[in-house]
Enzyme design. Sequence first.
Site, short mmCIF file in Angstrom:
data_model
loop_
_atom_site.label_atom_id
_atom_site.label_comp_id
_atom_site.label_asym_id
_atom_site.label_seq_id
_atom_site.Cartn_x
_atom_site.Cartn_y
_atom_site.Cartn_z
N GLU A 182 0.95 29.77 27.62
CA GLU A 182 -0.05 30.81 27.91
C GLU A 182 -1.08 30.83 26.78
OE1 GLU A 182 -0.37 35.68 27.91
OE2 GLU A 182 1.46 34.76 28.67
N GLU A 215 -7.96 39.54 25.12
CA GLU A 215 -7.27 40.74 25.58
C GLU A 215 -7.79 41.91 24.78
OE1 GLU A 215 -2.90 40.32 26.81
OE2 GLU A 215 -3.09 38.95 25.12
#
Length: 608
Positions: free
Chosen positions: A153, A158
Amino acid sequence: MRKWFRKCMASLCAATIAFSGMYIVGNESTKDVKADGEYQLVWSDEFDGTELNRNNWNVEVNGNGGGNNELQYYVDRTNNIQVSDGTLKITARKENYGGKSYTSGRINSKGKQEFKYGKIEARMKLPRFSGIWPAFWTLGANYSSVGWPKCGEMDIMEAINDNNTVFANLHWSYKNSQADTKGKTYDVGDRTQWHTYGMEWDENSAAFYVDGYVYERYTISTQSEMEEFRKAQFIILNLAVGGQLPGYNINQNGFPATMEVDWVRVYQKPEKESTKYTGPTITVNQDAIGEYTGAWTSFFGQTWCGTYGNVIGNGAKVTDGVTINVTDAGIIQGDSQWSAQANIEGLKYYAGNDYVLKCTLVSTESKKVFVKIAGDDEESISGEYITLVKNQPYNYEKKVSIPSDYAGKLDLKFGFGRSDGDPMAQNGSFIAKITNLSFSTTAVIPDPSYAETTTNNGNSGNNSTTNNGNSGNNSTTNNGNAGNNETNNSNINNTDITNNVSDVNNIDNISIQQIQNSKTKIISAKSKKKRSVKIIIKKQTNVTGYVIKYSTNKKYYGYNTKQIKKNIYNFKKLSSNKKYYFKVRAYIKQDGKKIYGKWSKSKKVRVK
């Protein structure tokens, strides 16, 4: 995005953040991303239309919390996912839906737009209040077959709660069982305004930047357990509410909340012209299963998950199909589909072409089955679950694209074990059949009768050319003395090619057929020191290197590989008092691709 965090942050620190069972490191120097013209735009979505382009994006519909106990239900509605006025708008709303108190949107490009290396960027405006969690990230294209974190990932951006800090994280499988993490934070000033968030990624590093400024660069080439980041990834955009990272103090006045995306773009460095084949081509029709001369292979995990059974071919050829008889279907969380396998291993293929996989499956019990085209190290080139309904034939058809730079092993694998969500009861039994198999293509390939070879022995000026008439084989030898030119024409159809190239990393004059037909040998495999094995390979001239495959299973289920340049290698940190199996094959690099020889016979060693 898909990971478990401690609920322990009263405030953010731009240097480090603590994760439950994980660590975050970020200490490498930063620099600006330079627009030096090396990259070319290979794909983008500018969101200029009036609806989401489903050729680029899948819309996820679920309320499973994204693996982080998030509070929203992801839906496929224009109230939550809208394209208008040149932007994508993903909106989180406070409303009851599917047992959740919020709705929102999450889209991904899996199976539609997947990329290995390059720059991946998006220009975005982000909401900012307590409990909100916008994200722009990627997962490995093999997610469906290997799961998280083995797929890898890469979190490009974010952001959480009421601050202007964004995160860049990597998550991967640590020692094949745990998630490991690297992460760094950066203050963007005002995240509710437009910023460009991006990642520059190659086989050596992943650099994360905002508005062109790289605030962290991670090395990924020196850690063998980070091979996840040397495989293709797909893109995800989502807006979560609550969860392990932001917590559950939700500002209800923040809704509706919108993450706005102006565009998503991917840039890559173009392939150098010198690596492209320029000789004559032919068109061939191939069914890789129809021409297969081997037999079905199988695996049942009797000793580790309670699955018993057998696989019996329906006829003399694999195209006649196979019958799978499972008498006691056990389960292991996340990996049980492979506790019962029917496989065809080592298919011939033409790289850079699209194949169509077809077959008919039927089972005496309703159940899930995983169908996969797998490469070296079980890397999934294509893979997905299908659900069989009791006694109803399922006609499966799937387009499979073989990457142009792929040169490894190619297997067809069917996973019949009992997996999560399987309608069949645990410890149940069933009989399944596979028939009507084909894996076919119409491919344009280099003419195999044509080979162009150049040998340069160092001194300029002496050119000797041999043209072998009607065969189409051209061989040029430069031996060095200036001004001496000789040409010889004949009608010989077969020519021995003399190879005097000393640079084994750039071999142009070994034919594909020569290396593919070659077979090397392990001269010695011994364990003289604790937890180590020394492998000595019979040296082959003019090859780039060797690949060693090793496993504790004599059928090489769950194997690993090691690529080496020399013919001697010392394995360390193996498991003590265990039997290991080793085999090896040579390879060359030709036109930027790896061409492999045949596997040697196995050598068995008990490790001290």
